[in-house]
Each structure stands twice: as C-alpha cells, then as structure tokens.
Design an enzyme around this catalytic site. Structure first.
Site, mmCIF file in Angstrom:
data_model
loop_
_atom_site.group_PDB
_atom_site.id
_atom_site.type_symbol
_atom_site.label_atom_id
_atom_site.label_comp_id
_atom_site.label_asym_id
_atom_site.label_seq_id
_atom_site.Cartn_x
_atom_site.Cartn_y
_atom_site.Cartn_z
ATOM 1 C CG HIS A 210 -2.160 -0.823 0.978
ATOM 2 N ND1 HIS A 210 -3.088 -1.085 1.942
ATOM 3 C CD2 HIS A 210 -2.615 -1.447 -0.127
ATOM 4 C CE1 HIS A 210 -4.059 -1.836 1.451
ATOM 5 N NE2 HIS A 210 -3.781 -2.072 0.197
ATOM 6 C CB CYS A 521 -9.661 -2.499 -8.438
ATOM 7 S SG CYS A 521 -10.007 -3.663 -7.141
#
Ligand code: PEP
Ligand code: MG
Length: 606
Positions: A210, A521
């Site tokens: 992330h 995604c």
C-alpha cells in the site's frame, strides 16, 4: 506490542563510519521517477516521531501536551480495567495496575518533562529517550522477574506515544526530504506528505504494498529492498534516488549530481505535461468499450483522475481514513468523507471498500501482533467479529448514499456465508435508520475476489452480489503463496503465472455468466503491459492509480480486442510464468512496440 516509528531531523551518528565515497545500491524500483535530496531517517515500525528542537516559546505548550497525554493514557487504562470481565480480571488488572503505577510515578514523568524543558525537544522524543534509559536499566537487572518488567514500561511508553501521535503532528521534518526507513507504513507516508518529501527508500516492501501504491499516486520516486540501508545512510546525507532503475546513489559525485538533476527536472515536467491531456470514451481499435476508473481515496486525486478520463472510482480504500484519523473515524466523519467524494463522482459511482485492516493496525485493546497478519484477522473477518465498527461504517455508507452513487465492496471474502452475514447486518442497519427516520440510500454490494477460495466459488459469490471486484495484488499473493511486501520473494510474485491467468479468467467468466460487472482493481490493471492481457481475458472495467491512467489509455486505444484474444489463446497453452512473459514480450515487441516506451517492455515480476 506496538512498535513506534521515530524519525530524526537532526544529524544523527550512523552505526557505521562514513565513507564519503560514491556508492551505488540496488533494490527494486517501486515508483518511477528521479529525485535528489537530503535524507530523513525513520526508526521503528508503528508510530512515527521525530526529534525536533523547540524554541523557548514552544516549551510551555509542549509540556501541556505531554501532561494531557499522561492524563488521557491513565483514563484509557482505567476504562479498559473497568470493562474487563470478572474471569479475566486477575491477570489483566494486575498488568493494568502496574501500567497505572508507572504513569503515576512522578520520577518518570518529571524526567520526561525535564527533558522537554532542558533539551528543548518535542514530547515524543523525550518519552522515547527517557523510557529507553529506564528500559535499559531494567534489562540489566539480575532477577528474571524484575528484568521482565521492562515490557510494562515499553507498553506504557507506546501508549503515551500513541496518544501523542493521535493528534495532528505539530512539527514535521524538513521539506523535500528523502525518507529512508526499514519499513514505511501508509499512515506514516500520509503524515509525511504534509512536508512534501521527494522520494522514499526502504528495506521492506513490494510493488503492491500500500505504501508504494500511495507513492505512485503521489508521484514520489521509490526504491525498496535495499538491505541494511539504514546502516549506510545518516540523516542529512545527500542521496540520488533512481526510481526507474531501482538504484540509489550515496555520496554522489558532482558529475552524477549534474546528470541526475537534469533527469529529476525532466521527471517533474513529464508530470505536468501528462495532466494537460484529457480523455473521452475509450475504445480499442476494433471498438470494444473499456471503462477506466480510478483507485483514489481523496477528492483532489479524483479531480486529477477525472481530468485524464477516469469514470468514477473503482476502488476507494476506506482504511486510508483510518490512517488519517489514526483510529476509526466517527460515523459523522465517515458520512462527510463519503458524501464529499460521492458528490464529485456524481453520475459515476464511487466503490467504497469497507475497512481492510488487520488487528495490528488497530489501536488500543484490540491491537494484537499476529504471526501471519496477511492470513489473520483482517478485512471482512475483522468486520464480522468486531461488528460495532462495521455497523458504524455501514450506517455511514447507507446515509451517505442517499441521493449519491455509492457502492459497497467487502474485502477478503473467502466464503459466500460472509456475504450473506454482511447483507443481514446491512439490512438490520437499514431498519435501524428507518426507525430513526434517517434518510438512506440503497447502495449496490460487491465482493473483492482476492482469495483462492473466492475464485473457486466465484459463481456462487456472483449470485449474491451486484458486482465483483478483482484484487489482483492479494490474488497473486495468496495463489502463489508469496508475501507481497517482502522483497526477498519478489521474484516469485509472478503476475503472469498460468495459475493467475486461469483464476482471472474464471472470475471474469463468473461475472459475465451472472450478468454483473467485474472491476479489475489490483495494480495489474494499471500496467500497460498487463492491461491488454486482462482485456483479452474479458475485462471491461479497469480501475487504477491516477498516474497510470494516461499510459493505459494510450495502449488500449492502440490495440485491437481481437489481438488481445489472440495473445490470450496462445498464453493459455503455456506451462510456466517464464514462457508466458517471453511470449507476451515478443508479441508486444512485434506488434505494439510503437505504443510503448522501452522500460515498459520488461514485465514487472512484482
Ligand atoms: C488487491 O488486493 O488487489 C486490492 C486491490 O486491494 P489491496 O491492494 O488494497 O489489498
Ligand atoms: Mg487486497
């Protein structure tokens, strides 16, 4: 036990002697670009603090902040003790009593306060320095029992630092710093972004971490996987970060500095250039419509994405709100955030994923160190176990979707029963709002497909939801059993592994058969090298990082759907990731090289 991140904006002696000789170190390029700057060194893992030298007139305020933190920490401990059940009382309360005693120990708190006053440093730094001395003293005690007590002190220190860190930081490291850390948490990067860092260097992380997804969104060059980098760099050193080639240069020569300054300038101008190009509807050469949505979590980034042709938000990672607030945001804070972003996307939906957190991310009593966090209590599991926060989030989503296009995405689904249970809770919360005469919408519900079990049961899942959301980052991690954050196994993170190709095909077919959309995604969707393969496998909606949109648009509009199907047919016959990668590379070179810059024709293994 929580760990903390401490970063030092003053010059700090390095464990190794300075060499001052130009040194190139190689790692993995995880965010493109070039930057030159001065190092700010981060310590620890969980919370970030930095030593800052205060002015005389800031000291009183800092002392107040410290005293406030002590009071709050005491209140927190008393609250936990009062909520402890009778059966768990003895052990837990003894520990909590010990923590309370430590906080009430005047000699400790006075020492910290003195440190703030005399050394003129911020409260975090003073807490760290003083408690570290105490901990070292404890550790040198002969008695095993007393020696072990340092753990309590460490706990109290962490609690104080967490409380202090719960506020917005008053001071930040110097502008334009190159952040160097063992591991950098997304929340730390968000906090640091206020001081506009120039680049990131870490020991740990991967392309799909992330932190680096965020770095790419912020256009921050980044290199990871440089082992022992903290031993070789010290705060204040000048360093070049080459995020194209995964290289950093310590103690650069004048010649390299000159050359890289030109490259850094070029990198900046490319960013501005790319924003000038807007996009309309996107079609392949033979007319297949492809929708590009954005993976964004902030209104500013959505506006940027819209300018380059994004249609709505395919993935809004709501846990970034958690990072921002350093805890669960309240129902109202969530309603405000969701409404704000939904108003911007207007006709196109924003697909908001419920918190994809693990227990380690949590603060307070639920926080726990897990042996295997990726396989632990995270995503939907955490939501269904500690339903209080899950219900708050669902209520906020329901209210924000009144008159707005919001869709809800459930992360880490591994069994259709999790969806059924989540739907039941959603229904209960609707009833709850109805009874209270509070307006709410009827958002579509989707499931993340990112766990192998969800691939095998994709058809069943598809029958229970309104759309599927294919998370290729975790899908690769779990199917290939390779930690996405560990650079040591980056070579095993093979996006084009035959098993991944088959999994994606299965999921896209399940969506098609059940007449529901599938949004891809994961980071794969934002890669110009992989997007044509996804299209050939049947993907119609790709959601990606804002900075990938133009590159992917260029490729998609320059290729034919028929060609992508042709290449997929060939790769389906391959047995290894190597074979597929070679085949794809050759096909691209032969047919589409005019669409690519040379760096893209090397497939990314991670
Ligand atoms: C994924 O797993 O591919 C995904 C999109 O979610 P995240 O990267 O947040 O895990
Ligand atoms: Mg995921």
């Amino acid at each position: 036990m929580t760990k903390m991140i401490v970063y030092d904006v003053t010059t700090q002696a390095s464990p190794l002697k300075r060499k001052n000789v130009e040194t190139e170190l190689f790692g993995q390029a995880v965010s493109r670009g070039v930057a030159i700057g001065k190092v700010t060194w981060l310590y620890g893992q969980k919370r970030q603090f930095y030593r800052i030298n205060l002015n005389e007139n800031q000291i009183e305020g800092e002392l107040r902040r410290f005293r406030g933190a002590v009071s709050l920490a005491k209140r927190q401990i008393k609250k936990i003790a009062s909520q402890t059940s009778e059966s768990a009382r003895t052990n837990k309360t003894t520990i909590l009593d010990a923590h309370l005693l430590i906080l009430e120990d005047k000699s400790l708190t006075t020492k910290i306060a003195d440190n703030i006053k005399l050394r003129k440093v911020n409260a975090e730094w003073a807490v760290k320095v003083v408690t570290e001395t105490y901990i070292a003293d404890y550790k040198s005690i002969n008695s095993t029992y007393l020696r072990e007590r340092y753990i309590d002190l460490e706990d109290v220190s962490n609690r104080l630092l967490t409380v202090l860190g719960g506020e917005k930081p008053e001071f930040l490291p110097h502008k334009n710093a190159i952040i160097v850390a063992k591991d950098l948490k997304p929340s730390s990067l968000i906090e640091l972004s206020q001081s506009s860092p120039k680049a990131i260097i870490t020991e740990r992380g991967g392309w799909t971490s992330h932190t680096f997804i965020l770095a790419r969104e912020m256009d921050l060059p980044a290199v990871t996987g440089i082992d022992g980098v903290l031993q070789q760099i010290e705060t204040g050193d000048e360093v070049i970060v080459d995020g194209y080639n995964g290289k950093i240069i310590l103690y650069p020569t004048e010649k390299n500095l000159r050359e890289y300054k030109i490259a850094a300038k070029k990198f900046k101008s490319v960013k501005v250039e790319s924003l000038k190009t807007a996009g309309g509807k996107l079609k392949t050469l033979d007319g297949r419509n492809i929708i590009i949505r954005a993976n964004v979590d902030s209104p500013q980034n959505f506006l940027k994405a819209e300018r380059v042709g994004a249609r709505g938000i395919g993935l809004y990672r709501s846990e970034f709100l958690f990072n921002q607030y350093k805890d669960f945001p309240s129902e109202q804070q969530q309603i405000n955030a969701y409404q704000k972003i939904a108003q911007l996307v207007a006709e196109e939906a924003v697909h908001i994923r419920t918190f994809d957190l693990n227990v380690e991310n949590l603060t307070g009593e639920h926080s726990e160190k897990e042996q295997n966090p990726a396989l632990g209590l995270r995503g939907i599991r955490l939501g269904l176990l500690h339903t209080e926060q899950f219900r708050i989030q669902l209520r906020a989503l329901l209210q924000a979707s009144a008159g707005s296009k919001i869709a809800i995405v459930l992360p880490m689904i591994s069994d259709v029963s999790e969806i059924i249970l989540a739907k039941k809770i959603l229904q209960e919360e609707k009833e709850n709002l109805r009874k209270r005469k509070i307006e709410f919408g009827n958002p579509p519900l989707g499931a993340m497909i990112e766990v192998p079990a969800a691939v095998f049961t994709a058809d069943d899942i598809a029958r229970e939801v309104d759309f599927l959301s294919l998370g290729t980052n975790d899908l690769v991690q779990y199917i290939l059993a390779v930690d996405r954050d560990n650079p040591a196994v980056a070579d095993w993170f093979r996006t084009l592994h035959p098993a991944i190709i088959r999994a994606i095909k299965t999921v896209l077919a399940a969506a098609e058969n059940n007449d529901i959309p599938a949004i891809v995604c994961g980071e794969m969707a934002g890669s110009p090298f992989y997007a044509p393969i996804l299209i050939g496998l049947g993907a119609k909606v790709l959601s990606m990082n804002v900075n990938s949109i133009l590159r992917v648009r260029k490729i998609v509009s320059g290729i034919a759907f028929e060609e992508t199907q042709e290449i997929v047919k060939t790769i389906e016959k391959c047995r290894t990731a190597d074979e597929i990668e070679d085949l794809v590379r050759n096909y691209f070179v032969e047919k589409w090289s005019h669409l690519f810059s040379s760096d893209i024709l090397t497939p990314r293994k991670s």
